[in-house]
Every structure is written in structure tokens, then in C-alpha cells.
Design a protein around this motif. Structure first.
Motif, PDB file in Angstrom:
ATOM      1  N   GLU A  76      40.545  40.113  25.129  1.00 18.04           N
ATOM      2  CA  GLU A  76      41.304  39.689  26.312  1.00 18.04           C
ATOM      3  C   GLU A  76      41.348  40.795  27.366  1.00 18.04           C
ATOM      4  O   GLU A  76      41.576  41.956  27.045  1.00 18.04           O
ATOM      5  N   ILE A  77      41.161  40.392  28.634  1.00 19.23           N
ATOM      6  CA  ILE A  77      41.315  41.296  29.772  1.00 19.23           C
ATOM      7  C   ILE A  77      42.362  40.686  30.698  1.00 19.23           C
ATOM      8  O   ILE A  77      42.222  39.547  31.139  1.00 19.23           O
ATOM      9  N   GLY A  78      43.409  41.445  30.985  1.00 21.65           N
ATOM     10  CA  GLY A  78      44.532  40.927  31.753  1.00 21.65           C
ATOM     11  C   GLY A  78      44.298  40.893  33.253  1.00 21.65           C
ATOM     12  O   GLY A  78      43.330  41.453  33.777  1.00 21.65           O
ATOM     13  N   ASN A  79      45.217  40.248  33.951  1.00 18.56           N
ATOM     14  CA  ASN A  79      45.131  40.103  35.405  1.00 18.56           C
ATOM     15  C   ASN A  79      45.001  41.455  36.101  1.00 18.56           C
ATOM     16  O   ASN A  79      45.702  42.405  35.769  1.00 18.56           O
ATOM     17  N   PHE A  80      44.085  41.513  37.064  1.00 10.24           N
ATOM     18  CA  PHE A  80      43.893  42.686  37.932  1.00 10.24           C
ATOM     19  C   PHE A  80      43.560  43.961  37.152  1.00 10.24           C
ATOM     20  O   PHE A  80      43.764  45.071  37.638  1.00 10.24           O
ATOM     21  N   ALA A  81      43.037  43.825  35.960  1.00 13.63           N
ATOM     22  CA  ALA A  81      42.799  44.987  35.097  1.00 13.63           C
ATOM     23  C   ALA A  81      41.889  46.032  35.737  1.00 13.63           C
ATOM     24  O   ALA A  81      42.102  47.236  35.579  1.00 13.63           O
ATOM     25  N   PHE A  82      40.860  45.585  36.488  1.00 12.53           N
ATOM     26  CA  PHE A  82      39.910  46.519  37.104  1.00 12.53           C
ATOM     27  C   PHE A  82      39.954  46.439  38.627  1.00 12.53           C
ATOM     28  O   PHE A  82      38.989  46.770  39.309  1.00 12.53           O
ATOM     29  N   ARG A  83      41.065  45.999  39.162  1.00 12.69           N
ATOM     30  CA  ARG A  83      41.199  45.844  40.611  1.00 12.69           C
ATOM     31  C   ARG A  83      41.008  47.169  41.336  1.00 12.69           C
ATOM     32  O   ARG A  83      41.531  48.197  40.934  1.00 12.69           O
ATOM     33  N   SER A  84      40.229  47.116  42.416  1.00 11.01           N
ATOM     34  CA  SER A  84      40.017  48.270  43.301  1.00 11.01           C
ATOM     35  C   SER A  84      39.473  49.480  42.563  1.00 11.01           C
ATOM     36  O   SER A  84      39.842  50.627  42.848  1.00 11.01           O
ATOM     37  N   CYS A  85      38.597  49.216  41.581  1.00 15.32           N
ATOM     38  CA  CYS A  85      37.741  50.279  41.066  1.00 15.32           C
ATOM     39  C   CYS A  85      36.513  50.302  41.969  1.00 15.32           C
ATOM     40  O   CYS A  85      36.547  49.788  43.079  1.00 15.32           O
ATOM     41  N   ASN A  86      35.423  50.856  41.481  1.00 16.86           N
ATOM     42  CA  ASN A  86      34.183  50.876  42.256  1.00 16.86           C
ATOM     43  C   ASN A  86      33.036  50.341  41.405  1.00 16.86           C
ATOM     44  O   ASN A  86      31.909  50.840  41.466  1.00 16.86           O
ATOM     45  N   LEU A  87      33.351  49.293  40.631  1.00 14.92           N
ATOM     46  CA  LEU A  87      32.379  48.741  39.689  1.00 14.92           C
ATOM     47  C   LEU A  87      31.178  48.130  40.403  1.00 14.92           C
ATOM     48  O   LEU A  87      31.318  47.496  41.444  1.00 14.92           O
ATOM     49  N   GLN A  88      30.012  48.299  39.772  1.00 18.68           N
ATOM     50  CA  GLN A  88      28.784  47.684  40.266  1.00 18.68           C
ATOM     51  C   GLN A  88      28.356  46.516  39.388  1.00 18.68           C
ATOM     52  O   GLN A  88      27.678  45.601  39.864  1.00 18.68           O
ATOM     53  N   ASP A  89      28.747  46.555  38.116  1.00 18.07           N
ATOM     54  CA  ASP A  89      28.430  45.464  37.196  1.00 18.07           C
ATOM     55  C   ASP A  89      29.344  45.565  35.984  1.00 18.07           C
ATOM     56  O   ASP A  89      30.073  46.544  35.817  1.00 18.07           O
ATOM     57  N   ILE A  90      29.282  44.547  35.149  1.00 14.89           N
ATOM     58  CA  ILE A  90      30.065  44.544  33.905  1.00 14.89           C
ATOM     59  C   ILE A  90      29.291  43.765  32.859  1.00 14.89           C
ATOM     60  O   ILE A  90      28.572  42.811  33.181  1.00 14.89           O
ATOM     61  N   THR A  91      29.417  44.178  31.602  1.00 17.98           N
ATOM     62  CA  THR A  91      28.860  43.438  30.477  1.00 17.98           C
ATOM     63  C   THR A  91      30.007  43.027  29.563  1.00 17.98           C
ATOM     64  O   THR A  91      30.748  43.888  29.073  1.00 17.98           O
ATOM     65  N   LEU A  92      30.169  41.731  29.378  1.00 17.26           N
ATOM     66  CA  LEU A  92      31.252  41.185  28.569  1.00 17.26           C
ATOM     67  C   LEU A  92      30.737  40.854  27.180  1.00 17.26           C
ATOM     68  O   LEU A  92      29.673  40.248  27.032  1.00 17.26           O
ATOM     69  N   GLY A  93      31.510  41.237  26.166  1.00 24.74           N
ATOM     70  CA  GLY A  93      31.062  41.121  24.789  1.00 24.74           C
ATOM     71  C   GLY A  93      31.219  39.742  24.173  1.00 24.74           C
ATOM     72  O   GLY A  93      31.809  38.827  24.759  1.00 24.74           O
ATOM     73  N   LYS A  94      30.731  39.624  22.953  1.00 30.17           N
ATOM     74  CA  LYS A  94      30.679  38.329  22.288  1.00 30.17           C
ATOM     75  C   LYS A  94      32.049  37.810  21.870  1.00 30.17           C
ATOM     76  O   LYS A  94      32.240  36.598  21.699  1.00 30.17           O
ATOM     77  N   ASN A  95      33.035  38.692  21.710  1.00 31.06           N
ATOM     78  CA  ASN A  95      34.346  38.269  21.230  1.00 31.06           C
ATOM     79  C   ASN A  95      35.363  38.009  22.334  1.00 31.06           C
ATOM     80  O   ASN A  95      36.496  37.592  22.045  1.00 31.06           O
ATOM     81  N   LEU A  96      34.983  38.232  23.583  1.00 34.22           N
ATOM     82  CA  LEU A  96      35.914  38.010  24.687  1.00 34.22           C
ATOM     83  C   LEU A  96      36.204  36.515  24.840  1.00 34.22           C
ATOM     84  O   LEU A  96      35.297  35.695  24.956  1.00 34.22           O
ATOM     85  N   THR A  97      37.503  36.180  24.861  1.00 31.28           N
ATOM     86  CA  THR A  97      37.896  34.777  25.001  1.00 31.28           C
ATOM     87  C   THR A  97      38.773  34.531  26.230  1.00 31.28           C
ATOM     88  O   THR A  97      38.898  33.383  26.671  1.00 31.28           O
ATOM     89  N   THR A  98      39.377  35.591  26.782  1.00 27.47           N
ATOM     90  CA  THR A  98      40.316  35.420  27.893  1.00 27.47           C
ATOM     91  C   THR A  98      40.057  36.444  28.975  1.00 27.47           C
ATOM     92  O   THR A  98      39.988  37.649  28.699  1.00 27.47           O
ATOM     93  N   LEU A  99      39.932  35.976  30.206  1.00 31.25           N
ATOM     94  CA  LEU A  99      39.790  36.852  31.367  1.00 31.25           C
ATOM     95  C   LEU A  99      40.831  36.426  32.402  1.00 31.25           C
ATOM     96  O   LEU A  99      40.827  35.278  32.844  1.00 31.25           O
ATOM     97  N   GLY A 100      41.713  37.334  32.771  1.00 29.58           N
ATOM     98  CA  GLY A 100      42.756  37.031  33.737  1.00 29.58           C
ATOM     99  C   GLY A 100      42.205  36.874  35.142  1.00 29.58           C
ATOM    100  O   GLY A 100      41.008  36.986  35.385  1.00 29.58           O
ATOM    101  N   TYR A 101      43.089  36.629  36.094  1.00 29.40           N
ATOM    102  CA  TYR A 101      42.651  36.464  37.472  1.00 29.40           C
ATOM    103  C   TYR A 101      42.680  37.800  38.217  1.00 29.40           C
ATOM    104  O   TYR A 101      43.401  38.731  37.857  1.00 29.40           O
ATOM    105  N   GLY A 102      41.836  37.883  39.226  1.00 29.15           N
ATOM    106  CA  GLY A 102      41.782  39.086  40.048  1.00 29.15           C
ATOM    107  C   GLY A 102      41.270  40.316  39.333  1.00 29.15           C
ATOM    108  O   GLY A 102      41.466  41.439  39.805  1.00 29.15           O
ATOM    109  N   VAL A 103      40.596  40.143  38.207  1.00 28.74           N
ATOM    110  CA  VAL A 103      40.153  41.291  37.403  1.00 28.74           C
ATOM    111  C   VAL A 103      39.227  42.211  38.199  1.00 28.74           C
ATOM    112  O   VAL A 103      39.328  43.436  38.122  1.00 28.74           O
TER     113      VAL A 103
END
Length: 331
Positions: A76-103
Motif C-alpha cells: 500500500e502507498i498512501g495519499n500524496f506519499a511522493f508529492r512534490s519529489c522530482n521523480l522521473q519514473d516508478i516501478t510498482l511491485g507484484k504485491n501492491l494492491t492499493t495506491l492513494g490519490y495524489g501520490v
């Protein structure tokens, strides 16, 4: 490691890695950790193995972070968890079931979403991540210009493209029923919107879309939330029959010339057309029983207003500081 217990009985632990400090909460009676804060000075952060949940805002405003490596254990990744970082990409794993909003909100260079092939909770295509069970479009890459929502999607998640400068067009399928709050908030290039099956437009969904000059509200629409089109470039707001709830949705629309509300509108928010500088005509359909407070406050170009025979109450300040010159009244 540093371990203590908080006021709720949650064991807290901290660990330091290269360029980062991770602060965890250990779930009582369970063998897993919740990452609730990461303080990083590094461009690349690797979340420790065993982390099952990343709490809301955990890495928010970590402006130096360009890459985050997620563990396979993460669910699980909660709401706004990575907000206003400087990410260029992300790789989500096989066990992820929940992604919050505004991440991924505020990551201007976020241009790729990768998904483990064994993940069964999500699908990804053309930079769009869809949660299968809820049929929700939960994330989109920041470089998206023309968003064609996949068929079958029922909900566009809140904060989807909040303050995105690139999006110019939204084309949703008939299946899309809800546009979440702040989904296209301050999208200055958004000029075309097609939402043929929409039922609910939540609060501030198209706030300050200054290039959006027209929209065909579908017959399926029932709710227009507060501030949905506040400050937008709409020239007309012809709300169709069937809509029963309209919030203060069209405040300060400086290009709005004409508006109408349907007979089905039983709930209308105060200041609906507040300070619409060039609004000249408002038609309220027969069946409406009240005019909300400050409905046309400050509409200095208002010259015509239709009052239905069904009207029972006119709210306070409904026409204050407007120049209403002509009214269609009943005998």
C-alpha cells in the motif's frame, strides 16, 4: 535502530541508510512495518525490505529525490506519499494492491509508470495506471497531453493531474461516472473535455481551466460539485434536466455570458455565479423553488433573469452589486 512507543501503543523505529533516515511504525500484533516518514538528501532512495505500507505524505516535498526503489513486500502507498519529489519514473511491485490519490502530484518530470508483470491489482498502458477492482484511473504520467481514459474506467481519481501544465484534452468513455475532486485543478492548457457518461463532478474538478470555453454536460449528470468550474473559461453553463445538485460551481468565470438551471435542481449552492464579470442572462427553470444566497452577487453585466412561478424564496444578497435591468416575472 532506535525504538520507542508512541501514545497509541505503536512501536516506532528509525534506521539510517545512505543519505536517508527512515521512520517506521510497527503494527501491534503483526509482523510488518509502516514507513511514515523518510528524510532524504539523496537523489535515489531504496525503501527497506519488509515495508508493507508507505503512509500518506511519507516522502512529500523531498525535492532532491529522483528515484525511489520499492520493495517487493510493499502492498500500500498512501495519499500524496511522493508529492512534490522530482521523480522521473516508478516501478510498482507484484504485491501492491492499493495506491492513494495524489501520490505523484507535483512531479513535473514524472514520465513513466512500470508495473511488475505478476501484479494482479492494476493494469498500466500509455502512462495510465488503472486499479482493476474499483475501475479507477489512479495515476497518469505528467507529460500526458491528450488523456484518453481507457474503456471500462468508472472513476477518475481525485488530484489525478492537479496543476498539470501539459494536459490539453480529456476524452472519457461512456463508462466514466465520476470525476474526482481537484482531478484537473489549475490545468491552464486544458481546452477540450468529453465526459459523455458522467454522473458526478466532484469539488474543484476543473477549477481555473482557463482555456476550457465549452462543455457538453451529459444527460446522465446529477451532481456538479462546489467550485467545479470556478475561474474557468466557459462561455455558457447550460445545465441539463436531471441535475439535482449544483454547488457554487461557476464563481468568477470571467467569460461566462449565459447560464441556466434545470427544474430538477433541488440543491443549489450559495454564490453560484459570484462575480461573473460578463454574465448577462440567467434562466431558472419552472420547478425551482428558491434562489440561493448571493447567487449573482457582483454580476455587473446581468441584464436579464427568469424567475419561475414555482419560486418561493429569494436568498440574501442574490443580486447584490449586480445591474439587473429586466426580470421575467409571473402575474
Amino acid at each position: 535502530y532506535l525504538v520507542n512507543t508512541d501514545a497509541f501503543g505503536m512501536a516506532r523505529t528509525s534506521t539510517r541508510e545512505t543519505g536517508a533516515e527512515f521512520q517506521f511504525a510497527l503494527q501491534p500484533g503483526a509482523n510488518y512495518a509502516i514507513l511514515f516518514k523518510c528524510l532524504s538528501t539523496a537523489e535515489e532512495v531504496t525503501i527497506p525490505d519488509g515495508t508493507v505500507k508507505i503512509a500518506p505524505y511519507a516522502l512529500s516535498n523531498s525535492t532532491k529525490v529522483k528515484k525511489i526503489n520499492l520493495p517487493e513486500s510493499l502492498k500500500e502507498i498512501g495519499n500524496f506519499a511522493f508529492r512534490s519529489c522530482n521523480l522521473q519514473d516508478i516501478t510498482l511491485g507484484k504485491n501492491l494492491t492499493t495506491l492513494g490519490y495524489g501520490v505523484f502530484q507535483g512531479n513535473a518530470s514524472f514520465n513513466a509508470i512500470n508495473l511488475d508483470a505478476a501484479n494482479t491489482a492494476f493494469t498500466v498502458s500509455n502512462g495510465m495506471l488503472v486499479h482493476k477492482a474499483s475501475k479507477t484511473l489512479v495515476a497518469v504520467t505528467a507529460n500526458t497531453k491528450e488523456l484518453s481514459v481507457p474503456a471500462g474506467v468508472e472513476t477518475i481519481a481525485p488530484y489525478l493531474l492537479y496543476a498539470n501544465k501539459n494536459i490539453t484534452k480529456l476524452d472519457a468513455p461512456q463508462s466514466t461516472k465520476t470525476v474526482g475532486e481537484y482531478a484537473f485543478y489549475i490545468c491552464p492548457s486544458l481546452a477540450q473535455v468529453q465526459i459523455p457518461g458522467a454522473v458526478t463532478l466532484e469539488s474543484s474538478s476543473f477549477w481555473h481551466a482557463v482555456k476550457l470555453q465549452s462543455i457538453n454536460f451529459p444527460s446522465s449528470l446529477r451532481t456538479i460539485g462546489p467550485y467545479s468550474f470556478c475561474g474557468s473559461g466557459l462561455k455558457e453553463a447550460i445545465i441539463p434536466e436531471g441535475v439535482d445538485s449544483i454547488g457554487a460551481a461557476f464563481q468568477r468565470c470571467d467569460s461566462l455570458l449565459k447560464a441556466s438551471t434545470p427544474s430538477t435542481a433541488t440543491k443549489m449552492g450559495d454564490v453560484m455565479f459570484f462575480e461573473c464579470a460578463v454574465l448577462g442572462e440567467i434562466n431558472v427553470a419552472e420547478g425551482v423553488t428558491y434562489i440561493p444566497d448571493n447567487m449573482a452577487y457582483g454580476c455587473t453585466k446581468l441584464y436579464f433573469f427568469t424567475f419561475p412561478k414555482s419560486l418561493k424564496r429569494i436568498g440574501k444578497g442574490a443580486f447584490s452589486f449586480s445591474w439587473l435591468q429586466e426580470a421575467n416575472l409571473w402575474e
